[in-house]
Design an enzyme around this catalytic site. Structure first.
Site: not given
Ligand code: NAD
Length: 397
Positions: A50, A53, A75, A112, A139-140, A235, A275
């Site tokens: 949602s 990434y 959400e 999830a 997921l985050a 980190y 994010t």
């Molecule tokens: P985000 O917060 O934008 O998205 C998290 C997603 O997980 C959302 O769709 C949310 O609804 C979903 N979610 C959270 N808990 C949930 C649950 N219990 N059940 C179902 N859905 C659930 O996060 P993001 O920054 O896009 O991170 C996604 C991945 O990318 C992570 O593994 C993060 O470590 C990695 N990442 C992020 C960055 C950055 O700078 N943001 C950089 C590199 C890697």
């Protein structure tokens, strides 16, 4: 209802439906313009679909090569006059655009990490898609309920071994301050691994494989981050880094199993972007503000959508297949980690202060990007106008 941003610390507790839709449309338009439309997935499961990434992965899958997508996210719908969460509105507008373009898109909103949502997802694949050929794990989350024991695990963002002290930015007050963090204990390291490590990814892949809903040659990708030395104590070498190490362990195990049908599992190391997840990490928002300044100056700035477009084009669906680093990971953080970029950021780091924050960093860009996550600051939206907050998503019953 007229909706204005209400920022509390590193979250915004309101979101704007039309603004979120405009943000999603911007990403769709980028992909439509960029996509070659030749190679790509056909039926995709995106876990964490949602925002950030995961949402970008869903958009690239659909508007790049026309894949059907099943999304899983957690959400909040609109309730008692309170707007829904940004991820809800993103999902509603993504689904609408996908359906208008004739693509399958359904979303399962729930935890999830639970067995129940895994079962529901598998049933939806069986009913609607038959099988999936790509599974994105994005997921985050700050907590996870273990589906077998019911125990609740919480993740922490702490250094390991030594206390950590460094500059950070209070994004709300626009102040540079010093943060001090005590090292995590063994329990905190383990609970963070339970939430953000590879265990749940493995459970998903085992369940999908057992249910025979993975297409032969199916691929799966989970996202990770490494970043520069200045953020390593918090980190890469901290509790979250340990969890990401576990993701790499899980990747090898999943890969071994998928290889039986010619498939693969990958960890993709992505660049730092704004994010909801990254804004909660100390030090990272200041680093991102400096990084954006440098990458924009060099003409190599990227957000989630640009990163995932590159992941698909240059790695997952390129003719030669993914290029991997010495540890077997895909690196789309390659531009962020370029020595000239990192040297320029490192030179600014000791200089940055409250007084010069907006001059020597792209803090303004950081803030604009942050508000955009919640649908604010988009030029085409009239934020003084009434807007409908009750917008449905096509959930799976
Ligand atoms: P985000 O917060 O934008 O998205 C998290 C997603 O997980 C959302 O769709 C949310 O609804 C979903 N979610 C959270 N808990 C949930 C649950 N219990 N059940 C179902 N859905 C659930 O996060 P993001 O920054 O896009 O991170 C996604 C991945 O990318 C992570 O593994 C993060 O470590 C990695 N990442 C992020 C960055 C950055 O700078 N943001 C950089 C590199 C890697």
């Amino acid at each position: 209802m007229i909706i204005k941003p209400k920022v509390r610390g590193f979250v915004c507790i309101t979101s704007h439906p039309e603004g979120c839709a405009a943000h999603v449309k911007e990403q769709i338009d980028y992909v439509k313009e960029k996509a070659s439309g030749t190679a790509g997935p056909k039926k995709v499961l995106v876990i964490g679909s949602s925002t950030g990434y995961g949402l970008a992965s869903r958009i690239v899958s659909t508007f790049g090569t026309g894949a059907g997508t099943l999304g899983v996210c957690f959400e909040r719908p609109a309730n008692n006059g309170r707007p829904a969460s940004a991820g809800w509105y993103n999902t509603a507008s993504f689904e609408k655009a996908a359906h208008e373009a004739g693509h399958y898109a359904k979303t399962i909103n729930g935890d999830a990490f639970s067995d129940e949502i895994k079962e529901k997802t598998i049933q939806a694949i069986k009913d609607d898609l038959g099988e999936v050929d790509l599974v994105i794990y994005s997921l985050a989350s700050p907590r996870r309920v273990d589906p077998k024991t019911g125990e609740i695990y919480k993740s922490t963002l702490k250094p390991i071994g030594e206390p950590f002290e460094n500059k950070s930015v209070d994004t709300d007050k626009k102040l540079i301050n010093t943060i001090q963090l005590d090292p995590a204990n063994e329990e905190e390291i383990e609970t963070t691994r339970k939430v953000m490590g590879g265990e749940d990814w493995e459970l998903w892949m085992e369940a999908l494989e057992k249910a025979k809903v993975l297409a032969p040659g199916a691929q799966t990708v989970a996202y990770s981050y490494i970043g520069p030395k200045v953020t390593w104590p918090i980190y890469y070498q901290g509790t979250i880094g340990k969890a990401k190490e576990d993701l790499e362990r899980a990747c090898k195990a999943i890969d071994a199993s998928l290889q039986k049908t010619g498939g693969h599992a990958y960890v993709s190391v992505n660049k730092a972007v704004v994010t909801q997840a990254s804004s909660a990490i100390p030090v990272v928002p200041l680093y991102i503000s400096l990084l954006f300044k440098i990458m924009k100056e060099k003409g190599i700035h990227e957000d989630c959508i640009h990163q995932i477009q590159r992941l698909f084009d240059e790695h997952l669906y390129s003719e030669k297949g993914p290029s991997l680093d010495e540890a077997g990971r895909i690196r789309i953080d390659d531009w962020e980690m370029r020595p000239d970029v990192q040297e320029a950021v490192a030179a600014l780091w000791p200089e940055v202060s409250t007084e010069n924050l907006e001059d020597i960093s792209d803090f303004k860009g950081y803030q604009a990007n942050f508000l955009k996550l919640f649908g604010f600051g988009l030029p085409e939206i009239n934020y003084e106008a009434e807007t409908e907050i009750e917008i449905p998503i096509q959930g799976v019953e």
